[in-house]
Design an enzyme around this catalytic site. Sequence first.
Site, mmCIF file in Angstrom:
data_model
loop_
_atom_site.group_PDB
_atom_site.id
_atom_site.type_symbol
_atom_site.label_atom_id
_atom_site.label_comp_id
_atom_site.label_asym_id
_atom_site.label_seq_id
_atom_site.Cartn_x
_atom_site.Cartn_y
_atom_site.Cartn_z
ATOM 1 N N ASP A 13 0.519 -1.415 -0.229
ATOM 2 C CA ASP A 13 -0.227 -0.040 0.209
ATOM 3 C C ASP A 13 0.601 0.644 -0.216
ATOM 4 O O ASP A 13 0.394 2.284 0.611
ATOM 5 C CB ASP A 13 -0.933 -0.015 1.221
ATOM 6 C CG ASP A 13 -1.787 -1.064 1.475
ATOM 7 O OD1 ASP A 13 -1.438 -1.525 0.181
ATOM 8 O OD2 ASP A 13 -2.571 -1.405 2.280
ATOM 9 N N LYS A 99 -7.064 -5.251 -2.410
ATOM 10 C CA LYS A 99 -7.808 -5.711 -1.284
ATOM 11 C C LYS A 99 -8.679 -4.465 -0.920
ATOM 12 O O LYS A 99 -8.213 -2.968 -0.620
ATOM 13 C CB LYS A 99 -6.736 -6.486 -0.209
ATOM 14 C CG LYS A 99 -5.639 -4.349 0.472
ATOM 15 C CD LYS A 99 -4.957 -5.715 1.187
ATOM 16 C CE LYS A 99 -3.950 -5.048 2.058
ATOM 17 N NZ LYS A 99 -4.312 -3.314 2.542
ATOM 18 N N CYS A 138 -1.354 -3.218 7.843
ATOM 19 C CA CYS A 138 -0.959 -4.309 6.962
ATOM 20 C C CYS A 138 -0.111 -4.578 6.627
ATOM 21 O O CYS A 138 -0.215 -5.722 6.587
ATOM 22 C CB CYS A 138 -1.569 -3.049 5.140
ATOM 23 S SG CYS A 138 -3.584 -3.113 5.617
#
Length: 191
Positions: A13, A99, A138
Site C-alpha cells: 500500500d 484488497k 496492513c
Amino acid sequence: MEIQPTDALIVLDVQKDFCPGGALAIEEGDEVVPVINRVKRHFTHVVFTRDWHPENHCSFSTNPDFQDGSWPPHCVQNTAGAEFHFDLIVPHDAWIVSKGTELDSDAYSGFQESSLAEDLEKKGINRVFVCGLATDVCVKSTALDARKLGFDVVVIEDACRGVDVPIGSAAKAIEEMKAAGVQVCQSGDIA
Ligand code: VGL
Ligand code: ZN
C-alpha cells in the site's frame, strides 16, 4: 541476507493517500519509497498490494477514530489518492493485489480475499519479505498471515512506517510480529 529466487518481496500500500498530503497521511510515509526502490532490485518476485476501496466503504467515517477500524475515506478505486506514489518504481506488468474491495468488510492483509498464498506457492516461494504502509495495520496483518500460512517472514523495518495511533502502536506491532516468529531486518542487511 542473501535473496534467493524462492523469496518474494511484498510491498504494502505505498499509495498517495497514505503519504503526506493524502487522505490518511502517515508521517514520513513517502520516505519508504527510495528504500523500497533500492531493495526491490534484489528480488525476482515482487508483489505490490493496494488498498482499493469502493466509494462508501464500511471503514469510512466522517469522525474516524484510527483505532477501531474507522478511517477517513481513502484509496477509493480509480481515484488519484489510490495511485501508487509517483516515485515508486512499479513495472507495467507488475504483480498487483487489490484488497478491501468489498463494501461490507475490510481487508488489512494481502492474503485476505486473494489468491496470493496459492500464487506464491505455485512459484515455489517459501520466504516473504514485507514492507510498506502501514507497519501497525496492513504490514502487521500481512506478516502474521504469512506466518500462519507457513512462510518464513522477514519485515524490513526501515522500509515501513506506521499510523502509530496511539503513539507506540508501530513499535508494538514490530514486537507482536517478532513474537509470532517474524524476523526483523533493515534494508542495509539485504544483498
Ligand atoms: C491501511 C488503514 C486503512 C493500510 C488500510 O494499508 O495499512 N490502513 N486501510
Ligand atoms: Zn483502507
